[in-house]
Write a protein that holds these residues in place. Structure first.
Motif, short mmCIF file in Angstrom:
data_model
loop_
_atom_site.label_atom_id
_atom_site.label_comp_id
_atom_site.label_asym_id
_atom_site.label_seq_id
_atom_site.Cartn_x
_atom_site.Cartn_y
_atom_site.Cartn_z
N PRO A 26 0.83 -1.21 0.00
CA PRO A 26 0.00 0.00 0.00
C PRO A 26 0.87 1.26 0.00
O PRO A 26 2.01 1.22 0.45
CB PRO A 26 -0.79 -0.10 1.31
CG PRO A 26 -0.22 -1.22 2.09
CD PRO A 26 0.75 -1.97 1.25
N THR A 27 0.33 2.35 -0.52
CA THR A 27 1.06 3.61 -0.54
C THR A 27 0.90 4.31 0.80
O THR A 27 -0.21 4.41 1.32
CB THR A 27 0.48 4.52 -1.64
OG1 THR A 27 0.29 3.74 -2.80
CG2 THR A 27 1.42 5.66 -1.95
N GLY A 28 2.00 4.79 1.35
CA GLY A 28 1.95 5.46 2.65
C GLY A 28 1.36 6.85 2.56
O GLY A 28 1.56 7.54 1.57
N ARG A 32 -1.96 10.30 7.80
CA ARG A 32 -2.40 9.14 8.60
C ARG A 32 -1.23 8.59 9.41
O ARG A 32 -1.40 8.15 10.54
CB ARG A 32 -2.95 8.04 7.68
CG ARG A 32 -4.36 8.32 7.16
CD ARG A 32 -4.97 7.05 6.59
NE ARG A 32 -4.05 6.37 5.69
CZ ARG A 32 -4.25 6.20 4.39
NH1 ARG A 32 -5.34 6.64 3.83
NH2 ARG A 32 -3.37 5.56 3.65
N GLY A 33 -0.04 8.63 8.82
CA GLY A 33 1.14 8.13 9.52
C GLY A 33 1.44 8.91 10.78
O GLY A 33 1.90 8.35 11.77
N PHE A 37 1.89 7.42 14.43
CA PHE A 37 3.07 7.75 15.22
C PHE A 37 2.65 8.23 16.61
O PHE A 37 3.18 7.76 17.62
CB PHE A 37 3.91 8.83 14.52
CG PHE A 37 5.25 9.03 15.17
CD1 PHE A 37 6.36 8.34 14.70
CD2 PHE A 37 5.40 9.86 16.27
CE1 PHE A 37 7.61 8.49 15.30
CE2 PHE A 37 6.64 10.01 16.89
CZ PHE A 37 7.74 9.33 16.40
N GLU A 38 1.69 9.17 16.64
CA GLU A 38 1.26 9.71 17.93
C GLU A 38 0.67 8.61 18.83
O GLU A 38 0.87 8.62 20.03
CB GLU A 38 0.24 10.83 17.72
CG GLU A 38 0.93 12.12 17.25
CD GLU A 38 -0.04 13.12 16.63
OE1 GLU A 38 -1.26 12.83 16.52
OE2 GLU A 38 0.44 14.22 16.25
N ASN A 39 -0.04 7.69 18.22
CA ASN A 39 -0.69 6.63 19.01
C ASN A 39 0.29 5.57 19.49
O ASN A 39 0.08 4.99 20.55
CB ASN A 39 -1.78 5.94 18.18
CG ASN A 39 -2.99 6.84 18.02
OD1 ASN A 39 -3.20 7.76 18.81
ND2 ASN A 39 -3.78 6.57 17.00
N ILE A 40 1.30 5.26 18.70
CA ILE A 40 2.15 4.11 19.03
C ILE A 40 3.60 4.50 19.29
O ILE A 40 4.14 4.26 20.37
CB ILE A 40 2.09 3.06 17.89
CG1 ILE A 40 0.62 2.75 17.63
CG2 ILE A 40 2.94 1.85 18.24
CD1 ILE A 40 0.25 1.35 17.46
N GLU A 101 3.10 1.41 6.29
CA GLU A 101 3.50 2.29 5.19
C GLU A 101 3.23 3.75 5.54
O GLU A 101 4.03 4.63 5.23
CB GLU A 101 2.76 1.91 3.90
CG GLU A 101 3.15 0.55 3.32
CD GLU A 101 4.65 0.40 3.09
OE1 GLU A 101 5.29 1.39 2.66
OE2 GLU A 101 5.18 -0.68 3.36
N ASP A 102 2.11 4.01 6.20
CA ASP A 102 1.76 5.38 6.58
C ASP A 102 2.80 5.93 7.55
O ASP A 102 3.29 7.05 7.38
CB ASP A 102 0.37 5.43 7.24
CG ASP A 102 -0.75 5.11 6.26
OD1 ASP A 102 -0.49 5.12 5.04
OD2 ASP A 102 -1.88 4.85 6.72
N VAL A 103 3.12 5.15 8.58
CA VAL A 103 4.04 5.67 9.60
C VAL A 103 5.44 5.84 9.02
O VAL A 103 6.16 6.79 9.36
CB VAL A 103 4.00 4.81 10.89
CG1 VAL A 103 4.88 3.57 10.80
CG2 VAL A 103 4.40 5.64 12.10
#
Ligand code: HEC
Length: 110
Positions: A26-28, A32-33, A37-40, A101-103
């Motif tokens: 999938p394309t990042g 959303r990334g 990042f903030e969540n994890i 991919e997003d992160v």
């Protein structure tokens, strides 16, 4: 005869099958990334400084280097997220392929 024709097609099929994972990746998405990042990751990493939290601050990765000085590439970041070097937990099963991919897309902007 039909079995033979099937055999002849097999190498072709394998060629396409081998290509699939990269094509399917999938394309990042940076926005959303950031949320991933903030969540994890944010629990252990500063995004906008080099200051140590639980792990190293990640600012500066867009210049091509990870905190350890290794080259910052997409594939290396994917390995880090999946397998967690040293003290970092493995997040392989905690994130979807899309979230990874997003992160990564986000981290590469830091
Ligand atoms: C529970 C804490 C924790 C979480 C959550 C965490 N990390 Fe880490 N991370 C660490 C630690 C500790 C290190 C340093 C590992 C070492 O000793 O080399 C590290 C190292 C790194 C490095 C540097 C590797 C290098 O070679 O310089 C990157 C990049 C990284 N983490 C990205 C992430 C991303 C992206 C996420 C979220 C998907 C994440 N981390 C989540 C603790 C964490």
């Amino acid at each position: 005869m039909r079995a033979l024709a099937g055999l002849a097609l097999l190498p072709l099929f394998c060629l396409f099958a081998a290509d699939e994972p990269a094509a399917k990746r999938p394309t990042g998405d940076v926005e959303r990334g950031k949320i991933v990042f903030e969540n994890i990751c944010g629990e252990c990493h500063e995004a906008y400084s080099r200051e140590e939290k639980v792990g190293p601050g990640l600012q500066g990765i867009k210049n091509g280097q990870l905190p350890t000085g290794r080259k910052a590439t997409h594939d290396r970041l994917l390995d880090i997220v999946n397998d967690g070097p040293a003290e970092m937990p493995k997040l392989k099963d905690r994130l979807t392929e899309q979230e990874k991919e997003d992160v990564i897309a986000f981290v590469l902007t830091l």
